[in-house]
Design an enzyme around this catalytic site. Structure first.
Site, PDB file in Angstrom:
ATOM      1  N   HIS A   1       0.784  -1.249   0.000  1.00 17.51           N
ATOM      2  CA  HIS A   1       0.000   0.000   0.000  1.00 17.51           C
ATOM      3  C   HIS A   1       0.812   1.295   0.000  1.00 17.51           C
ATOM      4  O   HIS A   1       0.252   2.361  -0.212  1.00 17.51           O
ATOM      5  CB  HIS A   1      -0.963   0.075   1.197  1.00 17.51           C
TER       6      HIS A   1
ATOM      7  N   ASP B   1       4.332  -8.081   0.911  1.00 16.64           N
ATOM      8  CA  ASP B   1       4.845  -8.961   1.968  1.00 16.64           C
ATOM      9  C   ASP B   1       3.888 -10.111   2.282  1.00 16.64           C
ATOM     10  O   ASP B   1       4.331 -11.216   2.590  1.00 16.64           O
ATOM     11  CB  ASP B   1       5.189  -8.172   3.240  1.00 16.64           C
TER      12      ASP B   1
END
Length: 493
Positions: free
Chosen positions: A86, A248
């Site tokens: 993000h 991730d």
């Protein structure tokens, strides 16, 4: 002696960068290195980092991993990069960073997100159009915020990149993105796997944003070869490929072998995440469930809580406790912490959706106010948030016989037992707790060697049998009562 097939996996997280050297021929991790980052934060929800710190940490962590592995960097065949999702990295036409990167945990753009959500028709409209409900922290509101707060910066935007995209750009000079990490931008359709260009034009009609988008590539494709100067700087083979990399969570899925339906991964890191593998984009009606694309060709329904070890860590620091002393105090307090409840929403919260909430303590009295109960209440409160999220995922039909536990919190036997009891499911850790860095290295091997991802995960992902923890029926019942009390407190917000 077996011919080594060496790959470098990098995970650029909020607190620091980890690097691992993987021998994909044996499935063994030969070396691990780490270096930390600092955070720019303020009371208004700002959470930013300077991307040059990531480059310094990447370099330091890589050198340490190679040194620990005792291998020559010239033998590295490919590099995979995992990055915190993000975040917004803006570059000018010379490839220079225009301002600090706003991170996933930034809530300064909540007002902008709210306006964009209104434009999309609320959470249901966003789910229908994009397959995800945009939330504060997603990338899209950061773009609108930049336009309004920093118009001079906005006018110079030539590249819009996520953190892992930026590291790949530094390594190769190419601006690319892959479907998994792109899913968390808020301007990407997870069903059709395409950018939502009209949404970007709604923010800025000039077309600047769509022109600045990176090129989308498949998870098993290479971004390119490492640039000679960067290869020399890192001490790496100049012919090394750089794989697509990913977010991730997507890399953590690969690093825990979560690439076929039936496995659930739970990460006890700064934030808490739970995700599973799906072969169809079964978008949940619950806005808190993000049906992201995976970095293995399918989908990755996921929930993320904003507060986990960041919240327990603050309590630990308040009492000046090391980890062992903190865990001892947690064990001394009974289940339910004698009525003390903590809502650990120190960063606001995404699941449950309370972006403007703050942390609070409930149920204190003259006899239960002690260090042990406060320590346990912090761990229970953060874990109850994950239980709330797991219930939402289970409502979408996800089945699981066990949970694969990763992240710093997974190293605590006390916390493992708590997770098993609160979720009423067996938990087990993977031998390599740096799952995102391992997943990035496995993906690099997949990209470079052409071997199947399944075969690589079978060889490179090992479960730690000693960590296997089963729920206790008595504790399951006691936690259920404490969880219902937590839900009542949340309902008042």
């Amino acid at each position: 002696m077996t011919q080594q097939n060496l790959y470098l996996g990098i995970d650029c997280g909020t607190q620091g960068t980890k690097a691992i050297v993987l021998d994909a021929a044996t499935g063994k991790v030969l070396g691990l290195g780490a270096a930390s980052h600092t955070l720019i934060s303020s009371a208004n929800g700002r959470r930013e980092q300077a991307p040059h710190e990531w480059l310094d940490a990447f370099t330091e962590a890589t050198h340490r991993a190679l040194q620990q592995a005792g291998v020559d960097g010239q033998d590295i065949l490919a590099i995979g990069v995992s990055g915190q999702q993000h975040g917004l990295v803006l570059l000018d036409d010379q490839g220079q960073v225009l301002r600090p990167a706003k991170l996933w945990c930034d809530t300064e753009t909540s007002a902008e997100n709210h306006r964009l959500l209104d434009y999309l028709g609320g959470e249901s409209g966003s789910l229908e159009r994009l397959g995800v409900a945009i939330a504060p922290g997603y990338t899209v509101s950061k773009l609108l915020w930049t336009l309004e707060q920093h118009p001079a910066v906005f006018a110079r935007i030539a590249h819009i990149l996520l953190p892992h995209d930026y590291l790949n750009y530094w390594l190769t000079g190419r601006a690319c993105a892959e479907y998994g990490d792109a899913s968390g931008t808020g301007y990407f359709n997870v069903r059709t796997r395409e950018w939502d260009l009209p949404l970007l034009r709604h923010i800025d009609a000039s077309g600047r944003l769509e022109a600045a988008l990176p090129h989308l590539i498949e998870a098993d494709q290479a971004v390119g070869r490492i640039l000679p100067a960067i290869a020399e700087h890192l001490g790496i083979n100049p012919n090394a490929l750089v794989s697509s990399g990913g977010g991730d969570n997507m890399m953590g899925a690969i690093g825990t072998g979560n690439i076929t339906p039936g496995v659930i991964t739970m990460s006890l890191g700064s934030s808490g995440t739970i995700y599973a593998c799906a072969d169809q984009p079964n978008v949940s009606a619950q806005a808190s469930v993000a049906t992201f694309c995976s970095s293995s060709g399918g989908w990755l329904p996921l929930i993320c809580t904003m507060n986990l070890t960041n919240a327990t860590g603050v309590v630990r620091e308040l009492f000046e406790l090391d980890l062992a002393a903190f865990n001892t105090l947690v064990e001394q307090s009974p289940i339910g912490a004698e009525g003390v409840s903590m809502l650990p929403f120190l960063n606001g919260e995404r699941v449950p959706a309370l972006p403007h909430a703050s942390g609070s303590l409930h149920g204190l009295n003259m006899t239960n106010l002690n260090r042990a109960n406060l320590c346990r209440a912090a761990v229970e409160g953060t874990t109850f948030g994950l239980r709330y999220g797991l219930d939402l995922l289970r409502q979408t039909g996800l089945q699981s016989h066990s949970i694969r536990l990763i992240g710093g919190g997974s190293k605590s036997p006390v916390w493992r037992q708590m997770v098993a009891d609160i979720m009423n499911t067996e938990v087990i850790c993977t031998e390599q707790s740096e799952a995102a860095a391992l997943g990035a290295a496995i993906q690099a091997a997949w990209c470079q060697s052409g071997e199947s991802l399944e075969a690589l995960c079978t060889r490179c992902v090992s479960l730690d049998a000693d960590s296997s923890t089963r729920p206790s029926a008595t504790s399951v019942s006691a936690y259920q009562q404490a969880y219902e009390r937590y839900q009542q407190h949340v309902a008042t917000l």
